[in-house]
Design an enzyme around this catalytic site. Sequence first.
Site, mmCIF file in Angstrom:
data_model
loop_
_atom_site.group_PDB
_atom_site.id
_atom_site.type_symbol
_atom_site.label_atom_id
_atom_site.label_comp_id
_atom_site.label_asym_id
_atom_site.label_seq_id
_atom_site.Cartn_x
_atom_site.Cartn_y
_atom_site.Cartn_z
ATOM 1 N N HIS A 133 -120.935 -19.759 -62.854
ATOM 2 C CA HIS A 133 -119.970 -19.511 -61.384
ATOM 3 C C HIS A 133 -121.018 -19.344 -60.163
ATOM 4 O O HIS A 133 -120.232 -19.559 -59.289
ATOM 5 C CB HIS A 133 -120.275 -17.448 -62.129
ATOM 6 C CG HIS A 133 -119.124 -17.022 -60.983
ATOM 7 N ND1 HIS A 133 -118.274 -16.447 -60.909
ATOM 8 C CD2 HIS A 133 -119.728 -16.212 -59.283
ATOM 9 C CE1 HIS A 133 -117.604 -15.950 -60.293
ATOM 10 N NE2 HIS A 133 -118.959 -15.819 -59.054
ATOM 11 N N GLU A 134 -121.650 -18.869 -60.595
ATOM 12 C CA GLU A 134 -122.630 -19.420 -59.016
ATOM 13 C C GLU A 134 -123.265 -20.266 -58.425
ATOM 14 O O GLU A 134 -122.615 -20.812 -57.363
ATOM 15 C CB GLU A 134 -124.171 -18.879 -59.333
ATOM 16 C CG GLU A 134 -124.046 -17.565 -58.800
ATOM 17 C CD GLU A 134 -123.770 -16.762 -58.239
ATOM 18 O OE1 GLU A 134 -123.465 -16.998 -56.929
ATOM 19 O OE2 GLU A 134 -122.945 -15.774 -58.750
ATOM 20 N N HIS A 180 -119.680 -21.994 -56.341
ATOM 21 C CA HIS A 180 -120.064 -21.313 -55.651
ATOM 22 C C HIS A 180 -120.763 -22.413 -53.984
ATOM 23 O O HIS A 180 -120.403 -22.230 -53.451
ATOM 24 C CB HIS A 180 -120.355 -19.751 -55.524
ATOM 25 C CG HIS A 180 -119.506 -18.793 -55.311
ATOM 26 N ND1 HIS A 180 -118.576 -18.642 -54.698
ATOM 27 C CD2 HIS A 180 -119.862 -17.518 -56.446
ATOM 28 C CE1 HIS A 180 -117.749 -17.257 -55.673
ATOM 29 N NE2 HIS A 180 -119.013 -16.502 -56.199
HETATM 30 ZN ZN LIG Z 1 -118.891 -14.891 -57.281
#
Ligand SMILES: [Zn+2]
Length: 405
Positions: free
Chosen positions: A75-76, A79
Amino acid sequence: MAEVAADSRRRGLSLMRLFGIRVQVDPSWGVIFALVLWSLGAGYLPREQPGLPGAAYWAAALAGALGLFASILTHELAHALAARRIGLPVDSITLFLFGGVSNLEREPPSPRVELQMALAGPLTSFGLALGFWALGHALPAPGAGLSGVLVRYLAWINVALGVFNLLPGFPLDGGRVLRAVLWWRTGSLLHATRLAARAGRGFGYGIALLGALSLFGGALLGGTWLVLIGLFLAAAASSSYRSLMIERTLERIGVQEAMVRDPVSVPASASVRELVEDYILARGYRGFPVLDEGRVVGVISVADAREVPPEQRDRVSVARRMQPLGDAQRIAPEASLAEALQQMNRTGQERLLVMRADRLMGLLTLTGLSRLWELREMLDAEGTEPLGAEGAQQSQTGEPGRQSS
Ligand SMILES: [Zn+2]
């Protein structure tokens, strides 16, 4: 003084490098990992699939905890990679209590960029959920056993990660989406951040309250989780608005206005003992430029001196223990304090030599910066005009007083 310092130098334990991005974990992750492991191995898995030997549960619990960790990391990374594709450098990712933080070197340049970056994470989590869900269906139905339970758990965990992060409170992803929209509507990043952070604080306290209620209802583990997450979110919301405000203010002040002019310097040939006795203790400063035949060759601090055992300090020279002059140690007098802080943050330096070409013009310290900020706040609170160049200068010369703190 902590605000400037703590916010800009938040560091975790480095784990690995992925795609050139340093991955680090907050120490709180050790506790989280243990909690997840325990709740899976002793609670969730035996309940879903009873009648297996204990070792099987703990092995599966370990796989589940690692899977959760990998899901948050993915998830990170989404980003960070989205940010990088748009041209914003990402130095590192820090994994926290309920997710992570990508350490951007600066704020996104436009609402559109913010929106793209914010959505990359939750979309990736939903994609992962879909993947685990499909995997669960691909496993042979009756024999799947624990691995089936595990895959379904990971599918749900990723849905939960995506949904939780979409809550519209800054600094969660949903809060970033909200901020992007407000920014786009009002044209002011600061104003948008203030509103989105207020929402973040509201959600944070709301979640904590929910947790407290369920604690009273007897849900010990779940309640504790929620209280922790809620308080963390509220604190993160407040500090992210603060740090943006600080950065905006520091952008308007030049390094020249806050540096110590004509700082006391140490000859490279001096011994560490002379440094300690005649400079650090005698003058009360924590760091000094190092000169060799009138030329700046490096910088040395209390921390560098402390690494030399007292009995060796006579024999070791300052030149041997100093940090040699490089791009990390120097900054131009025209740079802004925001740039200086970014540089300190990136390189871990607590003092910068302010230099034009080969000429030393001054010394800028993190302590001095924090102190300047503290004074500004005190004056602002009294309703006076923000501190100008003159006051900034004075706050730096007052630095020796920091020794005692
Ligand atoms: Zn996030």
